[in-house]
Design a protein around this motif. Structure first.
Motif, PDB file in Angstrom:
ATOM      1  N   ALA A 337       1.085  -0.786  -0.115  1.00 42.39           N
ATOM      2  CA  ALA A 337       0.316  -0.444  -0.080  1.00 42.39           C
ATOM      3  C   ALA A 337       0.598   1.004  -0.120  1.00 42.39           C
ATOM      4  CB  ALA A 337      -0.604   0.050   1.770  1.00 42.39           C
ATOM      5  N   TRP A 338       1.883   1.623   0.839  1.00 40.45           N
ATOM      6  CA  TRP A 338       3.101   2.604   0.705  1.00 40.45           C
ATOM      7  C   TRP A 338       2.981   2.755  -0.646  1.00 40.45           C
ATOM      8  CZ3 TRP A 338       8.257   3.540   0.518  1.00 40.45           C
ATOM      9  CH2 TRP A 338       7.844   4.786   1.254  1.00 40.45           C
ATOM     10  N   LYS A 339       4.393   1.759  -1.007  1.00 42.07           N
ATOM     11  CA  LYS A 339       4.633   1.723  -2.213  1.00 42.07           C
ATOM     12  C   LYS A 339       4.057   1.804  -3.156  1.00 42.07           C
ATOM     13  CE  LYS A 339       7.884  -2.112  -1.266  1.00 42.07           C
ATOM     14  NZ  LYS A 339       8.018  -3.668  -1.310  1.00 42.07           N
ATOM     15  N   ARG A 340       2.549   1.885  -3.662  1.00 38.21           N
ATOM     16  CA  ARG A 340       1.673   1.977  -4.170  1.00 38.21           C
ATOM     17  C   ARG A 340       1.129   3.569  -3.833  1.00 38.21           C
ATOM     18  NH1 ARG A 340      -1.219  -3.053  -3.342  1.00 38.21           N
ATOM     19  NH2 ARG A 340      -2.260  -1.974  -2.042  1.00 38.21           N
ATOM     20  N   ALA A 341       1.187   3.811  -3.358  1.00 41.62           N
ATOM     21  CA  ALA A 341       1.230   5.649  -3.152  1.00 41.62           C
ATOM     22  C   ALA A 341       2.262   6.593  -3.161  1.00 41.62           C
ATOM     23  CB  ALA A 341       0.595   5.708  -1.453  1.00 41.62           C
ATOM     24  N   VAL A 342       3.476   5.943  -3.272  1.00 44.63           N
ATOM     25  CA  VAL A 342       4.708   6.516  -3.616  1.00 44.63           C
ATOM     26  C   VAL A 342       4.505   6.706  -4.917  1.00 44.63           C
ATOM     27  CG1 VAL A 342       7.127   6.437  -4.447  1.00 44.63           C
ATOM     28  CG2 VAL A 342       6.144   6.318  -1.708  1.00 44.63           C
ATOM     29  N   LEU A 343       4.196   6.511  -5.527  1.00 43.08           N
ATOM     30  CA  LEU A 343       4.623   5.956  -7.667  1.00 43.08           C
ATOM     31  C   LEU A 343       3.113   6.783  -7.633  1.00 43.08           C
ATOM     32  CD1 LEU A 343       4.546   2.350  -8.351  1.00 43.08           C
ATOM     33  CD2 LEU A 343       6.195   3.975  -7.225  1.00 43.08           C
ATOM     34  N   LYS A 344       2.025   5.930  -7.085  1.00 39.56           N
ATOM     35  CA  LYS A 344       0.751   7.227  -7.529  1.00 39.56           C
ATOM     36  C   LYS A 344       1.624   8.938  -7.445  1.00 39.56           C
ATOM     37  CE  LYS A 344      -3.963   7.588  -6.789  1.00 39.56           C
ATOM     38  NZ  LYS A 344      -4.477   9.543  -6.425  1.00 39.56           N
ATOM     39  N   GLN A 345       2.093   9.020  -6.143  1.00 45.04           N
ATOM     40  CA  GLN A 345       1.436  10.689  -5.800  1.00 45.04           C
ATOM     41  C   GLN A 345       3.261  11.071  -6.921  1.00 45.04           C
ATOM     42  OE1 GLN A 345       0.327  11.440  -1.465  1.00 45.04           O
ATOM     43  NE2 GLN A 345       0.815   9.452  -1.452  1.00 45.04           N
ATOM     44  N   ALA A 346       3.973  10.086  -6.496  1.00 40.03           N
ATOM     45  CA  ALA A 346       5.585  11.068  -7.594  1.00 40.03           C
ATOM     46  C   ALA A 346       4.760  11.274  -9.038  1.00 40.03           C
ATOM     47  CB  ALA A 346       6.339   9.589  -7.525  1.00 40.03           C
ATOM     48  N   ARG A 347       3.774  10.212  -9.770  1.00 38.07           N
ATOM     49  CA  ARG A 347       3.480  10.445 -10.866  1.00 38.07           C
ATOM     50  C   ARG A 347       2.900  11.629 -11.284  1.00 38.07           C
ATOM     51  NH1 ARG A 347      -0.016   9.244 -15.334  1.00 38.07           N
ATOM     52  NH2 ARG A 347       1.149   8.564 -17.521  1.00 38.07           N
ATOM     53  N   GLU A 348       1.662  11.502 -10.317  1.00 38.72           N
ATOM     54  CA  GLU A 348       1.090  12.752 -10.458  1.00 38.72           C
ATOM     55  C   GLU A 348       1.681  14.491 -10.228  1.00 38.72           C
ATOM     56  OE1 GLU A 348      -1.381  12.455  -6.826  1.00 38.72           O
ATOM     57  OE2 GLU A 348      -3.125  11.288  -8.114  1.00 38.72           O
ATOM     58  N   ALA A 349       2.766  14.229  -9.138  1.00 33.20           N
ATOM     59  CA  ALA A 349       3.442  15.540  -9.516  1.00 33.20           C
ATOM     60  C   ALA A 349       4.469  16.438 -10.758  1.00 33.20           C
ATOM     61  CB  ALA A 349       4.184  15.679  -7.922  1.00 33.20           C
ATOM     62  N   ALA A 350       4.989  14.802 -11.100  1.00 39.85           N
ATOM     63  CA  ALA A 350       6.000  14.615 -11.979  1.00 39.85           C
ATOM     64  C   ALA A 350       4.871  15.582 -13.366  1.00 39.85           C
ATOM     65  CB  ALA A 350       6.328  13.592 -12.567  1.00 39.85           C
ATOM     66  N   VAL A 351       3.367  14.666 -13.800  1.00 40.42           N
ATOM     67  CA  VAL A 351       2.782  15.046 -14.144  1.00 40.42           C
ATOM     68  C   VAL A 351       2.626  16.747 -14.195  1.00 40.42           C
ATOM     69  CG1 VAL A 351       0.193  15.362 -15.655  1.00 40.42           C
ATOM     70  CG2 VAL A 351       1.776  13.033 -15.038  1.00 40.42           C
ATOM     71  N   LEU A 352       2.298  17.201 -13.178  1.00 38.34           N
ATOM     72  CA  LEU A 352       1.939  18.566 -13.339  1.00 38.34           C
ATOM     73  C   LEU A 352       2.868  19.705 -13.194  1.00 38.34           C
ATOM     74  CD1 LEU A 352      -0.234  18.045  -9.571  1.00 38.34           C
ATOM     75  CD2 LEU A 352      -1.404  18.759 -11.943  1.00 38.34           C
ATOM     76  N   ALA A 353       4.798  18.820 -13.419  1.00 36.22           N
ATOM     77  CA  ALA A 353       5.688  19.815 -13.235  1.00 36.22           C
ATOM     78  C   ALA A 353       5.720  19.633 -14.790  1.00 36.22           C
ATOM     79  CB  ALA A 353       6.541  18.855 -12.952  1.00 36.22           C
ATOM     80  N   VAL A 354       5.096  19.021 -15.875  1.00 36.91           N
ATOM     81  CA  VAL A 354       5.567  18.729 -17.158  1.00 36.91           C
ATOM     82  C   VAL A 354       4.586  20.093 -17.639  1.00 36.91           C
ATOM     83  CG1 VAL A 354       4.998  17.786 -19.408  1.00 36.91           C
ATOM     84  CG2 VAL A 354       6.893  16.463 -18.017  1.00 36.91           C
ATOM     85  N   ASP A 355       3.473  19.525 -16.967  1.00 31.14           N
ATOM     86  CA  ASP A 355       1.938  20.769 -17.843  1.00 31.14           C
ATOM     87  C   ASP A 355       3.365  21.772 -17.142  1.00 31.14           C
ATOM     88  OD1 ASP A 355       0.989  18.534 -18.437  1.00 31.14           O
ATOM     89  OD2 ASP A 355      -0.598  18.332 -17.182  1.00 31.14           O
ATOM     90  N   GLY A 356       3.313  22.216 -16.264  1.00 27.23           N
ATOM     91  CA  GLY A 356       3.463  23.198 -16.162  1.00 27.23           C
ATOM     92  C   GLY A 356       4.824  23.763 -16.600  1.00 27.23           C
ATOM     93  N   LEU A 357       5.747  23.399 -17.310  1.00 33.58           N
ATOM     94  CA  LEU A 357       7.202  23.684 -18.110  1.00 33.58           C
ATOM     95  C   LEU A 357       6.591  24.137 -19.172  1.00 33.58           C
ATOM     96  CD1 LEU A 357       9.555  21.306 -16.576  1.00 33.58           C
ATOM     97  CD2 LEU A 357      10.421  23.317 -16.549  1.00 33.58           C
ATOM     98  N   ALA A 358       5.639  23.405 -19.964  1.00 32.66           N
ATOM     99  CA  ALA A 358       4.765  23.503 -21.080  1.00 32.66           C
ATOM    100  C   ALA A 358       3.915  24.874 -20.749  1.00 32.66           C
ATOM    101  CB  ALA A 358       3.762  22.721 -21.256  1.00 32.66           C
ATOM    102  N   ALA A 359       3.159  25.476 -20.038  1.00 29.37           N
ATOM    103  CA  ALA A 359       2.710  26.081 -19.676  1.00 29.37           C
ATOM    104  C   ALA A 359       4.039  28.228 -19.940  1.00 29.37           C
ATOM    105  CB  ALA A 359       1.778  26.063 -18.732  1.00 29.37           C
ATOM    106  N   TRP A 360       4.624  28.037 -18.895  1.00 30.61           N
ATOM    107  CA  TRP A 360       5.961  28.708 -18.821  1.00 30.61           C
ATOM    108  C   TRP A 360       5.942  29.068 -19.703  1.00 30.61           C
ATOM    109  CZ3 TRP A 360       3.997  32.322 -13.998  1.00 30.61           C
ATOM    110  CH2 TRP A 360       3.465  32.135 -13.925  1.00 30.61           C
ATOM    111  N   ARG A 361       6.095  28.588 -20.289  1.00 32.13           N
ATOM    112  CA  ARG A 361       7.302  28.431 -21.526  1.00 32.13           C
ATOM    113  C   ARG A 361       8.030  29.967 -21.569  1.00 32.13           C
ATOM    114  NH1 ARG A 361       8.179  23.442 -22.563  1.00 32.13           N
ATOM    115  NH2 ARG A 361       7.658  23.709 -24.811  1.00 32.13           N
TER     116      ARG A 361
END
Length: 361
Positions: A337-361
């Motif tokens: 359960a802990w490992k799944r939570a880490v992977l899920k939230q890491a991916r969410e943060a990563a996608v948000l960062a990609v979208d943020g970088l794309a929007a702020w260029r």
């Protein structure tokens, strides 16, 4: 999503093998550390890039700043490398990805939070040409935190509580963990000079991040906060524009050490200072993604025991193994359960960062 059991590893050597296997087909640079690990294995800071060398936008994922916390961060990096949908999303957004595995490989291998120099890497990025900062609170508590005998006696623990009663719990946490530079065998020691890990990371940034115009960074950590919850902690200079970008990227629940909203105290010598020093051409936005494990007193006791054992001249294999076991439990929750939570939230943060970088260029 990668199966959680497949992404994480019980040892540094296995984590490194999984990371390099996940990077198959991508550009890999390995920076060997001139030491051997606990199992006699080679140690290295490994760097993998996915995307153009001259990309305008670059997102960095780093793990293992605090050695033993690499169990958590390496698993998240392996999963993201194996996530074809995420990598395709980054390509479509014209965002290059940079994975820096095991910033502190010695600590990862030996199950310690510090580097082989005994230094907390995330307190090591200060200007050593200047007088080293003084932490009066730690000076007062140094002998209380690491007493002559273990476990600590009731009077020893009472002294810590007396400090908290006099100054507040937040002041106690800051005194202990904010960073100190005058007790080399103590907790959260920032060092007397740049460590191998600091120098190597700076070299990686000069090689890999000197051409981008937008730089994002997610530094993966564990040990603070609610179990399985990934706290997004602001990791930039405290200016209005950086706050605005970070909130726009990662949402309103972003926390800040400066205003007390984070589980972390304000720190000296954070590694993100290197982004400003080495990548001055880029607009930088970053977070620490901190995954909770055990209650704070359990984590603190593990750190105290680890340092108490390390400073003893007559330490035995049994003591070392016990300290490693306490540290691993404090910084890595080995459950599905802990490992799944880490992977899920890491991916969410990563996608948000990609979208943020794309929007702020």
């Amino acid at each position: 999503m990668t199966d959680a059991a497949d992404a994480f590893a019980p040892t540094y050597a296995e984590a490194r093998a999984k990371f390099l296997a996940a990077a198959q087909g991508l550009a890999v640079q390995s920076h060997p550390q001139p030491l051997r690990g606990l199992q006699g294995e080679p140690l290295a800071m490994d760097v993998v890039r996915a995307g153009a060398d001259d990309a305008d936008a670059l997102l960095v994922f780093s793990s293992g700043c605090h050695g033993v916390e690499g169990h958590c961060g390496s698993g998240a990096q392996v999963a993201l490398l194996q996530d074809e949908a995420f990598r395709a999303h980054a390509r479509a957004a014209c965002v290059a990805l940079l994975f820096i595995h095991a910033l502190n490989p010695w600590g990862f291998s030996f199950g310690r939070r510090v580097t082989h120099e005994g230094v907390d890497l995330n307190r090591n990025f200060v200007d050593f040409r200047q007088p080293r900062p003084r932490n009066a609170g730690y000076d007062e508590l140094a002998d209380v935190l690491l007493p002559a005998t273990w476990p600590p006696k009731p009077a020893n623990e009472a002294a810590l509580m007396a400090y908290a009663a006099a100054h507040g719990m937040a002041a106690l946490q800051s005194a202990v963990s904010g960073g100190q530079y005058h007790h080399p065998d103590g907790l959260f020691y920032g060092g007397a000079a740049p460590t191998w890990s600091q120098s190597t990371l700076r070299m990686v940034l000069r090689q890999q991040a000197s051409r981008c115009r937008q730089l994002g960074w997610i530094d993966l950590h564990s040990g603070l906060g609610e179990p399985g919850v990934g706290e997004r902690i602001f990791a930039c200079r405290d200016d209005a524009q950086a706050r605005h970008r970070a909130k726009a990227w990662w949402g309103p629940h972003l926390t800040f050490t400066e205003d007390g909203s984070s589980t972390s105290s304000p720190l000296q010598g954070n590694l993100w200072h290197a982004a400003y020093d080495e990548c001055g051409q880029a607009v930088y936005t970053g977070i620490t993604l901190e995954f909770g494990t055990e209650p704070l007193p359990v984590v603190t006791d593990a750190l105290r025991f680890d340092h108490w054992v390390a400073r003893r001249q007559d330490r035995t294999d049994d003591l070392l193994e016990a300290a490693r076991a306490h540290m691993r439990k404090a910084f890595f929750t080995d459950t599905p359960a802990w490992k799944r939570a880490v992977l899920k939230q890491a991916r969410e943060a990563a996608v948000l960062a990609v979208d943020g970088l794309a929007a702020w260029r």
